[in-house]
Design an enzyme around this catalytic site. Sequence first.
Site, PDB file in Angstrom:
ATOM      1  N   CYS A   9       0.865  -1.180   0.000  1.00 35.67           N
ATOM      2  CA  CYS A   9       0.000   0.000   0.000  1.00 35.67           C
ATOM      3  C   CYS A   9       0.903   1.233   0.000  1.00 35.67           C
ATOM      4  CB  CYS A   9      -0.991  -0.007   1.167  1.00 35.67           C
ATOM      5  SG  CYS A   9      -0.284   0.197   2.811  1.00 35.67           S
ATOM      6  N   ARG A  15      -3.487  -0.489   5.340  1.00 34.49           N
ATOM      7  CA  ARG A  15      -4.062  -1.587   4.555  1.00 34.49           C
ATOM      8  C   ARG A  15      -3.155  -2.800   4.442  1.00 34.49           C
ATOM      9  NH1 ARG A  15      -5.253   1.873  -0.619  1.00 34.49           N
ATOM     10  NH2 ARG A  15      -3.322   2.785   0.143  1.00 34.49           N
ATOM     11  N   ASP A 135      -8.341   3.574   1.113  1.00 28.95           N
ATOM     12  CA  ASP A 135      -7.369   4.000   2.114  1.00 28.95           C
ATOM     13  C   ASP A 135      -8.117   4.661   3.275  1.00 28.95           C
ATOM     14  OD1 ASP A 135      -5.272   4.976   3.622  1.00 28.95           O
ATOM     15  OD2 ASP A 135      -4.215   5.857   1.916  1.00 28.95           O
TER      16      ASP A 135
END
Length: 170
Positions: A9, A15, A135
């Site tokens: 990420c 994440r 996100d």
Amino acid sequence: MTYRVALVCLGNICRSPIAEVVLRTRLEEAGLDGQVDVVSAGTGTWHIGEAMDRRAAAVLARHGYDGSDHRAQETGTAGLEEADLILAMDGDNHAELTRLLSPAARERLRMFRDFDPRAPRDADGMPTGDREVPDPYFGGEDGFDTVLGIVERTVANLVTELSEREVERS
């Protein structure tokens, strides 16, 4: 022979660490922890060495996972070139990895949600459309719950596929 999965990420504090912790846990439950190695990294460098976001750690803890050992690292130090499967959390991460990785490694690059049973698919069953893990960093706690839900269902399919690959190699 160990199969290596890399999760990527932006900052490696939300994440991808959530996905790493869940995937490691599920692999251990499936008896594959010695056969599949999992690493996560970020395309950005500003969080290197930091623990995961406190909200990410909290959502994991509420659901019985332990993310306390995580420390953010960047893609350049994560050994992505050697990974058998590289999974990007969103299109920007995918584009950055496409730029950074060698042609051989790019062949092993996919979107994380390619394994999500709820991700959009075309008539041939191929992933299409929005396959991004949102996100949650700039949002509230509920964004982390959403990410964990996406990760858990996606990891379930991913572990099944990895288990089948291990059976084929044995």
